[in-house]
Design a protein around this motif. Structure first.
Motif, short mmCIF file in Angstrom:
data_model
loop_
_atom_site.label_atom_id
_atom_site.label_comp_id
_atom_site.label_asym_id
_atom_site.label_seq_id
_atom_site.Cartn_x
_atom_site.Cartn_y
_atom_site.Cartn_z
N ALA A 21 46.84 82.72 -13.77
CA ALA A 21 45.54 83.17 -13.22
C ALA A 21 45.02 82.41 -12.11
O ALA A 21 45.25 81.24 -12.02
CB ALA A 21 44.57 82.78 -14.51
N ARG A 37 44.02 77.65 -16.34
CA ARG A 37 43.83 78.00 -17.67
C ARG A 37 45.13 77.77 -18.57
O ARG A 37 46.07 78.32 -18.10
CB ARG A 37 43.37 79.44 -17.80
N GLY A 38 45.22 77.04 -19.61
CA GLY A 38 46.14 76.88 -20.29
C GLY A 38 46.72 77.88 -20.75
O GLY A 38 48.07 78.13 -20.92
N ASP A 39 46.12 79.03 -21.08
CA ASP A 39 46.47 80.41 -21.92
C ASP A 39 47.19 80.96 -20.69
O ASP A 39 47.70 82.38 -21.30
CB ASP A 39 45.57 81.03 -22.66
N ALA A 40 46.72 81.04 -19.37
CA ALA A 40 47.01 81.84 -18.41
C ALA A 40 47.48 81.27 -17.28
O ALA A 40 46.66 81.17 -16.15
CB ALA A 40 46.03 82.92 -18.15
N ARG A 46 44.86 78.53 -8.41
CA ARG A 46 44.85 78.60 -9.58
C ARG A 46 44.01 78.04 -10.50
O ARG A 46 43.47 77.14 -10.27
CB ARG A 46 46.35 77.99 -10.19
N SER A 47 43.37 78.76 -11.48
CA SER A 47 42.31 78.53 -12.13
C SER A 47 42.45 77.42 -13.25
O SER A 47 41.43 76.83 -13.88
CB SER A 47 41.80 79.69 -12.94
N GLU A 104 41.50 82.22 -9.20
CA GLU A 104 40.34 82.53 -8.94
C GLU A 104 40.02 82.34 -7.37
O GLU A 104 40.49 81.62 -6.64
CB GLU A 104 39.41 81.16 -9.60
N GLY A 108 45.86 88.11 -14.37
CA GLY A 108 46.62 86.75 -14.40
C GLY A 108 47.84 86.59 -14.33
O GLY A 108 48.24 85.74 -15.22
#
Length: 203
Positions: A143, A137-140, A134-135, A145, A198
């Protein structure tokens, strides 16, 4: 034939490990029922997943050395799906499944996690594993990588932590056969990931 143990941690990092090879009593076959009894003892005594894998991996190697019937292809990939699973052991209300899994050449699995500890021993063919995490990212939040990839050959054993994310590609010209062992799956946390969108959905 290689003979390497690998640990894929919850961050998708694949590292070689040396968890030892148990002494084998050549006069006493290590049969599946003994293996399952030893597994039950380990599950009762060890709660940490990494330590469980460390204890279980040598027993899997002992079973595969002693039980030649597991090396005989008993399952063929389904021509419609490209893969097939032969369940060797799955008892209700017991947190353990043992399988033989066959992949047709060129078949690629979805990107997924297992939501449990798992162990995959390559018996024949080759498979390329690509590892993800998991990347963050707070918005996804779903998501992911890519972390890296590795091709595994007969004799390799992959030990997967519950949050490890990967996908598999059968890379050899003949079917790929593996011995798979999984703990109790936390199904609400088992996902198939879409790296481009994502997103994730239960798998």
């Amino acid at each position: 034939m290689t003979s390497q143990d690998w640990l894929i941690n919850n961050e998708g990092v694949c590292q070689a490990v040396d968890w030892g090879i148990p002494e084998v009593d050549s006069f006493r076959p290590y049969r599946l029922y003994r293996f399952l009894t030893d597994l039950e003892d380990i599950l009762e005594q060890i709660s940490d997943d990494a330590l469980r894998l460390q204890a279980i991996c040598p027993l899997v190697r002992q079973l595969l050395r002693s039980s030649s019937w597991l090396q005989i292809p008993m399952v063929e990939p389904n021509p419609e799906t490209g893969w097939e699973v032969l369940m060797l052991y799955d008892e209700p209300f017991f947190p353990l499944t043992v399988q033989l899994v066959a992949w047709a050449p060129g078949v690629v699995s979805p990107v997924h996690n297992h939501a449990c500890w798992g162990l995959v021993a390559l018996l024949s063919g080759e498979e390329k594993n690509t590892f993800w995490r998991r990347s963050g990212r707070g918005d996804a939040p779903d998501a992911i990588e890519k972390i890296g990839d590795r091709i595994f050959s007969p004799g390799d054993v992959l030990c997967l932590m519950p949050e490890a994310i990967h996908h598999i590609e059968a890379t050899s010209p003949e079917p790929t056969l593996s011995f798979n062992l999984y703990g109790e799956t936390n199904y609400p946390q088992r996902f198939q990931f879409d790296p481009l969108a994502g997103t994730a959905r239960n798998f």
